[in-house]
Scaffold this motif. Structure first.
Motif, mmCIF file in Angstrom:
data_model
loop_
_atom_site.group_PDB
_atom_site.id
_atom_site.type_symbol
_atom_site.label_atom_id
_atom_site.label_comp_id
_atom_site.label_asym_id
_atom_site.label_seq_id
_atom_site.Cartn_x
_atom_site.Cartn_y
_atom_site.Cartn_z
ATOM 1 N N THR A 46 0.850 -1.184 0.000
ATOM 2 C CA THR A 46 0.000 0.000 0.000
ATOM 3 C C THR A 46 0.889 1.237 0.000
ATOM 4 O O THR A 46 2.056 1.186 0.400
ATOM 5 N N SER A 47 0.329 2.352 -0.445
ATOM 6 C CA SER A 47 1.109 3.582 -0.485
ATOM 7 C C SER A 47 0.200 4.778 -0.281
ATOM 8 O O SER A 47 -1.013 4.698 -0.487
ATOM 9 N N ARG A 48 0.814 5.881 0.140
ATOM 10 C CA ARG A 48 0.110 7.138 0.293
ATOM 11 C C ARG A 48 0.553 8.096 -0.804
ATOM 12 O O ARG A 48 1.653 7.964 -1.343
ATOM 13 N N PRO A 49 -0.278 9.076 -1.113
ATOM 14 C CA PRO A 49 0.109 10.046 -2.152
ATOM 15 C C PRO A 49 1.364 10.833 -1.772
ATOM 16 O O PRO A 49 1.714 10.941 -0.592
ATOM 17 N N ASN A 50 2.033 11.347 -2.782
ATOM 18 C CA ASN A 50 3.176 12.245 -2.590
ATOM 19 C C ASN A 50 4.316 11.593 -1.804
ATOM 20 O O ASN A 50 4.968 12.230 -0.980
ATOM 21 N N ASN A 51 4.510 10.304 -2.061
ATOM 22 C CA ASN A 51 5.625 9.590 -1.435
ATOM 23 C C ASN A 51 5.567 9.667 0.090
ATOM 24 O O ASN A 51 6.579 9.873 0.761
ATOM 25 N N GLY A 52 4.367 9.502 0.628
ATOM 26 C CA GLY A 52 4.167 9.602 2.069
ATOM 27 C C GLY A 52 4.237 8.294 2.808
ATOM 28 O O GLY A 52 3.607 8.135 3.858
ATOM 29 N N ASN A 72 -2.377 -5.852 8.911
ATOM 30 C CA ASN A 72 -1.736 -4.777 8.152
ATOM 31 C C ASN A 72 -0.600 -4.132 8.939
ATOM 32 O O ASN A 72 -0.704 -3.964 10.162
ATOM 33 N N TRP A 73 0.446 -3.777 8.215
ATOM 34 C CA TRP A 73 1.564 -3.014 8.788
ATOM 35 C C TRP A 73 1.728 -1.756 7.960
ATOM 36 O O TRP A 73 1.544 -1.769 6.734
ATOM 37 N N SER A 74 2.068 -0.665 8.628
ATOM 38 C CA SER A 74 2.278 0.578 7.885
ATOM 39 C C SER A 74 3.364 1.418 8.533
ATOM 40 O O SER A 74 3.634 1.315 9.737
ATOM 41 N N GLU A 75 4.000 2.245 7.706
ATOM 42 C CA GLU A 75 4.917 3.298 8.147
ATOM 43 C C GLU A 75 4.657 4.478 7.221
ATOM 44 O O GLU A 75 4.962 4.419 6.034
ATOM 45 N N VAL A 76 4.054 5.526 7.765
ATOM 46 C CA VAL A 76 3.598 6.640 6.933
ATOM 47 C C VAL A 76 4.089 7.959 7.519
ATOM 48 O O VAL A 76 4.424 8.055 8.710
ATOM 49 N N HIS A 77 4.118 8.978 6.670
ATOM 50 C CA HIS A 77 4.552 10.298 7.119
ATOM 51 C C HIS A 77 3.974 11.345 6.188
ATOM 52 O O HIS A 77 3.457 11.035 5.102
ATOM 53 N N THR A 267 -6.010 10.830 6.338
ATOM 54 C CA THR A 267 -4.622 11.066 5.945
ATOM 55 C C THR A 267 -4.291 10.463 4.589
ATOM 56 O O THR A 267 -3.120 10.410 4.196
ATOM 57 N N GLY A 268 -5.288 9.981 3.860
ATOM 58 C CA GLY A 268 -5.068 9.527 2.502
ATOM 59 C C GLY A 268 -4.497 8.141 2.355
ATOM 60 O O GLY A 268 -3.983 7.798 1.282
ATOM 61 N N HIS A 269 -4.575 7.303 3.405
ATOM 62 C CA HIS A 269 -4.069 5.939 3.277
ATOM 63 C C HIS A 269 -5.018 5.130 2.400
ATOM 64 O O HIS A 269 -6.181 5.490 2.204
ATOM 65 N N ASP A 270 -4.522 4.014 1.873
ATOM 66 C CA ASP A 270 -5.297 3.153 0.991
ATOM 67 C C ASP A 270 -6.612 2.762 1.675
ATOM 68 O O ASP A 270 -6.600 2.118 2.719
ATOM 69 N N PRO A 271 -7.772 3.142 1.102
ATOM 70 C CA PRO A 271 -9.044 2.853 1.774
ATOM 71 C C PRO A 271 -9.315 1.366 1.934
ATOM 72 O O PRO A 271 -9.980 0.949 2.896
ATOM 73 N N ASN A 272 -8.802 0.534 1.018
ATOM 74 C CA ASN A 272 -8.993 -0.906 1.172
ATOM 75 C C ASN A 272 -8.263 -1.428 2.404
ATOM 76 O O ASN A 272 -8.752 -2.318 3.096
ATOM 77 N N ALA A 273 -7.083 -0.872 2.672
ATOM 78 C CA ALA A 273 -6.343 -1.267 3.868
ATOM 79 C C ALA A 273 -7.028 -0.745 5.123
ATOM 80 O O ALA A 273 -7.141 -1.454 6.131
#
Length: 285
Positions: A46-52, A72-77, A267-273
């Motif tokens: 999964t990914s967030r917009p703008n390389n987040g 699910n695991w995530s690391e976002v900024h 925060t724009g994370h993948d809605p499916n996740a």
């Protein structure tokens, strides 16, 4: 207060916990005598917009034991959306109103079971950082549609045993917090509880991280024996009906009240996740 090494260590451990749980759940599928092939996780980046940043969405559907489970695991900024910024400011998080930058990492899990006697369950642990503050949060709660007092006692005892070495007041405090947090005003409690905490910052990052690790590591010992034993029981059409109706209550909570759902979507994370917590089937009466 960049905390680069601490953030790296926390994100790596959340990933490691994700791997342990995925392996344990697939092992339970292998041991089950249920019909059909043993379930396996489908893994999607999964990914967030703008390389987040982004993460890993792992979902198993139609297994012998699990009807649907996501780990699910995530690391976002990036920068907090105004809605999230306002909510954190209202909670008293310092500096967020002036500087919306953030970093977050964690693991989020929801399991919906094939057998109505086997309880659904939720677990998450996370670390959140802003330029002015950091904190940990998380917990786990059990959501049976057919309740067994022995299962509830066992689940809570494992959690208490995990909490007590860090602070004798943690378990009663975080149990009460879970009872209040996992509550639907128009329905009542969504399950038999567990523990929940947020904004944990005692000033000792290592101690708070170690406690959060203990909570995460307690999950499999608390849940796996219940899932394995109850999945062997016979069940009826009435049991299935009760399960589907209870899932409707679970879906209502996650869509209307859950803080993690709101944050992920804001925060724009993948809605499916973000919405992997929803059950595959549910009913309302």
């Amino acid at each position: 207060m960049m905390m680069m090494e601490e953030r790296k260590e926390a994100a790596a451990w959340f990933h490691e916990l994700r791997d342990q749980i995925v392996a344990a759940f697939e092992g339970l599928e292998d041991r089950s005598a249920g019909e059909g092939p043993a379930g396996r996780f489908e893994v999607t980046p999964t990914s967030r917009p703008n390389n987040g940043g982004g993460g890993i969405m792992s979902v198993m559907r139609g297994g012998r034991v699990f009807e649907k489970v996501g780990v699910n695991w995530s690391e976002v900024h990036g920068e907090l959306a105004p809605q999230a910024q306002a909510a954190m400011t209202a909670r008293g998080v310092p500096g967020v109103a002036e500087d919306p930058r953030f970093w977050a990492s964690g693991i989020s899990l929801v399991a919906h079971m094939q057998n109505p006697h086997a309880p659904a369950v939720h677990m998450n642990t996370r670390m959140f950082w802003t330029p002015s503050a950091w904190w940990f949060g998380g917990g786990t709660d059990l959501n049976p549609c057919l309740e067994y007092d022995a299962d509830t006692r066992f689940f809570h005892q494992v959690l208490k045993d995990a909490c007590d070495p860090y602070d004798a007041g943690y378990y009663p405090r975080f149990k009460e917090w879970a009872d209040e947090y996992f509550f639907i005003p128009h329905r009542g409690a969504r399950g038999v509880g567990g523990i929940f905490y947020d904004d944990l910052n005692t000033g000792d990052w290592r101690a708070d991280f170690d406690f959060t690790r203990a909570v995460g590591e307690a999950f499999l010992p608390a849940f796996l024996p219940l899932a394995e034993a109850r999945s062997k029981q016979d069940w009826t059409a009435d049991d299935r009906e009760a399960q589907l109706v209870h899932r409707g209550l679970y879906a209502e909570y996650n869509l209307v009240y859950d803080r993690g759902t709101k944050f992920g979507l804001a925060t724009g994370h993948d809605p499916n996740a973000v919405l992997m917590s929803l059950p595959p089937l549910a009913k309302w009466i």
